[in-house]
Design a protein around this motif. Sequence first.
Motif, mmCIF file in Angstrom:
data_model
loop_
_atom_site.group_PDB
_atom_site.id
_atom_site.type_symbol
_atom_site.label_atom_id
_atom_site.label_comp_id
_atom_site.label_asym_id
_atom_site.label_seq_id
_atom_site.Cartn_x
_atom_site.Cartn_y
_atom_site.Cartn_z
ATOM 1 N N ARG A 375 0.835 -1.220 0.000
ATOM 2 C CA ARG A 375 0.000 0.000 0.000
ATOM 3 C C ARG A 375 0.863 1.261 0.000
ATOM 4 O O ARG A 375 0.667 2.175 -0.805
ATOM 5 N N ASP A 376 1.826 1.306 0.900
ATOM 6 C CA ASP A 376 2.627 2.510 1.071
ATOM 7 C C ASP A 376 3.581 2.747 -0.089
ATOM 8 O O ASP A 376 3.925 3.895 -0.392
ATOM 9 N N THR A 377 4.017 1.676 -0.751
ATOM 10 C CA THR A 377 4.914 1.821 -1.904
ATOM 11 C C THR A 377 4.241 2.625 -3.014
ATOM 12 O O THR A 377 4.797 3.602 -3.519
ATOM 13 N N TYR A 378 3.025 2.223 -3.402
ATOM 14 C CA TYR A 378 2.350 2.912 -4.505
ATOM 15 C C TYR A 378 1.892 4.309 -4.098
ATOM 16 O O TYR A 378 1.930 5.239 -4.903
ATOM 17 N N LYS A 379 1.493 4.464 -2.830
ATOM 18 C CA LYS A 379 1.078 5.788 -2.354
ATOM 19 C C LYS A 379 2.266 6.748 -2.328
ATOM 20 O O LYS A 379 2.150 7.921 -2.726
ATOM 21 N N PHE A 380 3.425 6.271 -1.882
ATOM 22 C CA PHE A 380 4.622 7.101 -1.819
ATOM 23 C C PHE A 380 5.036 7.548 -3.220
ATOM 24 O O PHE A 380 5.331 8.736 -3.449
ATOM 25 N N ILE A 381 5.059 6.619 -4.166
ATOM 26 C CA ILE A 381 5.447 6.965 -5.541
ATOM 27 C C ILE A 381 4.501 8.028 -6.098
ATOM 28 O O ILE A 381 4.934 9.013 -6.708
ATOM 29 N N HIS A 382 3.202 7.835 -5.891
ATOM 30 C CA HIS A 382 2.227 8.811 -6.377
ATOM 31 C C HIS A 382 2.446 10.177 -5.737
ATOM 32 O O HIS A 382 2.612 11.196 -6.421
ATOM 33 N N ASP A 383 2.459 10.214 -4.402
ATOM 34 C CA ASP A 383 2.491 11.492 -3.701
ATOM 35 C C ASP A 383 3.775 12.266 -3.969
ATOM 36 O O ASP A 383 3.751 13.486 -4.209
ATOM 37 N N GLN A 384 4.902 11.562 -3.937
ATOM 38 C CA GLN A 384 6.180 12.250 -4.095
ATOM 39 C C GLN A 384 6.445 12.651 -5.547
ATOM 40 O O GLN A 384 7.131 13.646 -5.803
ATOM 41 N N THR A 385 5.876 11.902 -6.487
ATOM 42 C CA THR A 385 5.965 12.325 -7.894
ATOM 43 C C THR A 385 5.168 13.608 -8.110
ATOM 44 O O THR A 385 5.640 14.559 -8.738
ATOM 45 N N VAL A 386 3.941 13.644 -7.575
ATOM 46 C CA VAL A 386 3.097 14.831 -7.727
ATOM 47 C C VAL A 386 3.742 16.036 -7.032
ATOM 48 O O VAL A 386 3.734 17.159 -7.563
ATOM 49 N N GLY A 396 12.151 13.415 -16.169
ATOM 50 C CA GLY A 396 13.502 12.885 -16.006
ATOM 51 C C GLY A 396 14.133 13.278 -14.688
ATOM 52 O O GLY A 396 14.803 12.476 -14.031
ATOM 53 N N GLU A 397 13.908 14.525 -14.284
ATOM 54 C CA GLU A 397 14.448 14.993 -13.004
ATOM 55 C C GLU A 397 13.810 14.262 -11.830
ATOM 56 O O GLU A 397 14.482 13.898 -10.851
ATOM 57 N N ILE A 398 12.501 14.018 -11.933
ATOM 58 C CA ILE A 398 11.811 13.298 -10.864
ATOM 59 C C ILE A 398 12.360 11.877 -10.746
ATOM 60 O O ILE A 398 12.611 11.382 -9.640
ATOM 61 N N ALA A 399 12.558 11.227 -11.873
ATOM 62 C CA ALA A 399 13.082 9.850 -11.862
ATOM 63 C C ALA A 399 14.443 9.776 -11.204
ATOM 64 O O ALA A 399 14.747 8.825 -10.471
ATOM 65 N N GLU A 400 15.283 10.790 -11.441
ATOM 66 C CA GLU A 400 16.615 10.793 -10.835
ATOM 67 C C GLU A 400 16.561 11.128 -9.356
ATOM 68 O O GLU A 400 17.370 10.642 -8.558
ATOM 69 N N ASP A 401 15.587 11.941 -8.951
ATOM 70 C CA ASP A 401 15.563 12.472 -7.579
ATOM 71 C C ASP A 401 14.796 11.592 -6.587
ATOM 72 O O ASP A 401 15.157 11.528 -5.422
ATOM 73 N N LEU A 402 13.740 10.931 -7.065
ATOM 74 C CA LEU A 402 12.866 10.195 -6.153
ATOM 75 C C LEU A 402 13.547 8.917 -5.677
ATOM 76 O O LEU A 402 13.927 8.076 -6.471
ATOM 77 N N LYS A 403 13.651 8.775 -4.371
ATOM 78 C CA LYS A 403 14.253 7.589 -3.774
ATOM 79 C C LYS A 403 13.268 6.999 -2.774
ATOM 80 O O LYS A 403 12.634 7.719 -2.003
ATOM 81 N N MET A 404 13.171 5.678 -2.771
ATOM 82 C CA MET A 404 12.291 5.010 -1.825
ATOM 83 C C MET A 404 12.867 5.096 -0.420
ATOM 84 O O MET A 404 14.088 5.010 -0.247
ATOM 85 N N PRO A 405 12.011 5.232 0.606
ATOM 86 C CA PRO A 405 12.516 5.235 1.975
ATOM 87 C C PRO A 405 12.971 3.835 2.394
ATOM 88 O O PRO A 405 12.691 2.853 1.712
ATOM 89 N N ALA A 406 13.626 3.754 3.528
ATOM 90 C CA ALA A 406 14.143 2.455 3.999
ATOM 91 C C ALA A 406 13.002 1.467 4.176
ATOM 92 O O ALA A 406 11.934 1.831 4.651
#
Length: 406
Positions: A375-386, A396-406
């Motif tokens: 649940r949190d994986t897909y929510k995190f990707i959505h929220d942090q991308t937006v 491209g910048e988002i792809a380079e910058d977005l990192k998953m949390p531990a």
Amino acid sequence: MSAHKTLLFSLAGLTLLTGCNPAATTPDSHGQKVSAYTTAANQQLQQQLPLADQQDFNDARRGLIASQQPLRVSAERNPDQSVWDMTQYAFIQGEAPDSVNPSLWRQAKLNNIHGLFEVTPGIYQLRGFDLANMTLIKGDSGWIVIDPLTSRETAANAFRFAMQQLQPRYPQLTGISAVLFTHPHLDHFGGALGIISQQEIDQRHIPVIAPQGFMEEATSENIIAGNAMSRRAMFMYGKNLPRDIWGHVGSGLGKSPAFGEFSILQPNQLVDHTLQEMTIDGVDFRFQYTPESEAPAEFTFYLPQYRAFCGAEVMSRHMHNLYTPRGAKVRDAMKWSAYIEEARRLFADADIYFGSHHWPIWGQENIQTFLKQQRDTYKFIHDQTVRRMNQGMTAGEIAEDLKMPA
């Protein structure tokens, strides 16, 4: 791409990790050259993930009844051509070579564990006979089949192998009593006519159950856009790559789709709302309707008598893709996450989880942890991308910058 960057191209299909500076290389254990950038990236990943944990391997082997050896399936129209060959992946043993992402290597080793498995008495899975799993549930008179694989050839082989093992246990069961398609991706329905004919369905009034919108979505993806998507799938899944540490290792979801004879059955019953109940050959089902999640039309279901939850492909034992390069519709990460949370609450007493790919999970606490992380994986990707998009960052910048949390 810069010559000084490493490309990490991660899909629910093929995952490749390749270095792009040929001048900086070291030989791996096979004597081939691996870039220093690839080696460093793989080593970094090795330190980030608990790759030594063996619980998944224990779960993937649990309940094994028998394995088909060797597991090779020939094309229906050309016996000299294989549509499925697990022997090609025998090289996946031991520690990850420098040329392969260590997480992909671990997943490939897990997906190499194949055979007929008892999830719990009455629920059985065929894993490693195609990209997806075929699940068999014991009914009062026959077998309820969930997701009959990609091709007629692989489905026929898998079902035949299962019956060789299960008929002595259940001699009273005569054939198939129902067929369920969890969603309209080809690896979940394409083998249907390999296990049963339309004539038998009509004569015996066998239920064929699918989510509302199944035929429309299966048609648009596999017929209207079928030629283009088939071509793209060849690249996405690395069909023509050699099976070795420099080519095709695995596809995350499984090994690869089977490229054989495809088929489809018209559903005669539809699931169109959550907590829709059906009794199918004596087995009670409670459905969760999850459109616009991993597929445009999809359902999961709960089996109260087994306290078992089938997550279809809404949950998988990896991070699924939100967009697939073969051209399927973009998945709605927000809805996807919400459906997982809904399932977590609705079926909170589940002691068993199984899905349309990968291996099961046993124990309520383990299942709840798994569902929360998905649940949190897909929510995190959505929220942090937006959030980054609203700050003016490009894709491209988002792809380079977005990192998953531990």
